[in-house]
Design an enzyme around this catalytic site. Structure first.
Site, PDB file in Angstrom:
ATOM      1  CB  ALA A 194     -24.034 -15.420 -11.026  1.00  0.00           C
ATOM      2  N   GLY A 236     -16.211  -5.754 -15.751  1.00  0.00           N
ATOM      3  CA  GLY A 236     -16.097  -6.411 -14.461  1.00  0.00           C
ATOM      4  C   GLY A 236     -17.298  -6.112 -13.578  1.00  0.00           C
ATOM      5  N   GLY A 275     -17.130  -6.782  -9.854  1.00  0.00           N
ATOM      6  CA  GLY A 275     -16.738  -6.978  -8.460  1.00  0.00           C
ATOM      7  C   GLY A 275     -16.928  -5.732  -7.626  1.00  0.00           C
ATOM      8  N   GLY A 276     -16.108  -5.613  -6.571  1.00  0.00           N
ATOM      9  CA  GLY A 276     -16.267  -4.516  -5.623  1.00  0.00           C
ATOM     10  C   GLY A 276     -16.032  -3.151  -6.233  1.00  0.00           C
ATOM     11  CE  LYS A 314     -12.021  -0.824  -0.808  1.00  0.00           C
ATOM     12  NZ  LYS A 314     -12.021  -0.230  -2.160  1.00  0.00           N
ATOM     13  CB  SER A 326      -0.930   0.016   1.211  1.00  0.00           C
ATOM     14  OG  SER A 326      -1.649   1.239   1.269  1.00  0.00           O
ATOM     15  N   GLY A 344      -5.485   4.000 -11.883  1.00  0.00           N
ATOM     16  CA  GLY A 344      -5.785   3.737 -10.485  1.00  0.00           C
ATOM     17  C   GLY A 344      -5.006   4.627  -9.541  1.00  0.00           C
TER      18      GLY A 344
END
Length: 274
Positions: free
Chosen positions: A156, A128, A130-131, A68, A17, A239
């Site tokens: 799904a 995508g 996802g989160g 999260k 990070s 990002g």
């Protein structure tokens, strides 16, 4: 006497990070003596006990994967956007010792997209489901976008986003992964897939010069998808841009003072260069 105040980023793995670089540079530039920001390795199941054991010197927590969703459960109050998305990346200590959960990924994404020229009424394709796709939907709702098409390999996974889109009041449709090259003609393409998953699209997409690409990956950079978009003259957001923007939102909530953006951006750039 300087009062010690602490903050940290929680996640697993967390050693990579860059958040401490950004936040600590901000503290130094803002003259916040006694403030410090660290990394804490923490799985989702460990988060409630860890947060419960923190002393009053803790002002805030940044939360990354996989915690999260767990962050919502430890908060006494949750912001509307974090509730709609079903995830929080920010926990702010309130005067009574309780925690407030927010999601600055969303506000950060809106900021960087607006800076890249995305405007109200844009058509949006999200790669995508996802989160990060949840934050992308919320950002699209705030623009607001004309509509969003989610492209994913698993139907799904897209279905799980339907309640999020409904909560946000966002028109969302789904498309199979095979349609991704054609759908890249939208005003905005947001890639939220893991490293390497969109590489195959780089040679298949016929970019429209006005399309903005936001690729949530920043290591390695540029991704093949980002490189192909840039070569076609498209504005590209990485990002790293989001990492800085969401950190600035957290900094201001943790400290209550305006973030020294240039110093924080310079520290991030230096860390990446090294």
């Amino acid at each position: 006497m300087t009062v010690a105040r602490r903050a940290a980023v929680l996640g697993k793995p967390i050693a990579h990070s860059l958040s401490p670089v950004i936040h600590n540079a901000g503290y130094a530039a803002a003259g916040l003596d006694g403030w410090s920001y660290t990394r804490i390795e923490c799985a989702a199941a460990e988060l409630p006990d860890l947060v419960a054991g923190l002393g009053p010197e803790w002002a805030g927590l940044s939360v990354t994967m996989p915690g999260k969703e767990a962050a919502l459960a430890v908060a006494a109050e949750v912001s509307p956007v974090a509730a709609a998305v079903g995830a929080a990346n920010t926990l702010v200590r309130r005067p009574d010792g309780s925690w407030y959960a927010d999601n600055t990924d969303v506000s950060g994404m809106v900021e960087v997209l607006a800076g890249a020229g995305v405007r109200e009424g844009a058509t949006v394709t999200v790669l995508g489901a996802g989160g990060t796709a949840r934050a992308a939907l919320a950002a699209a709702a705030r623009l607001p976008a004309a509509g969003v098409t989610v492209v994913a390999r698993r139907p799904a996974a897209v279905a799980e986003l339907t309640p999020v889109a409904t909560a946000l009041g966002l028109a969302m449709s789904a498309a199979p992964w095979s349609d991704a090259p054609a759908l890249a003609s939208a005003d905005l393409v947001i890639s939220t897939v893991p490293k390497g998953a969109a590489d195959e699209l780089a040679g298949a997409v016929r970019w429209r010069p006005g399309t903005v690409l936001f690729d949530a990956i920043y290591d390695p950079w540029p991704t093949p998808l980002a490189a192909s978009a840039a070569a076609a003259g498209c504005p590209v957001v990485s990002g790293l841009d989001l990492l800085l923007a969401q950190a600035i939102g957290q900094f201001e909530q943790f400290t209550g003072v305006p973030a020294p953006r240039p110093a924080m951006a310079a520290a991030l750039a230096a860390a990446c260069a090294s």
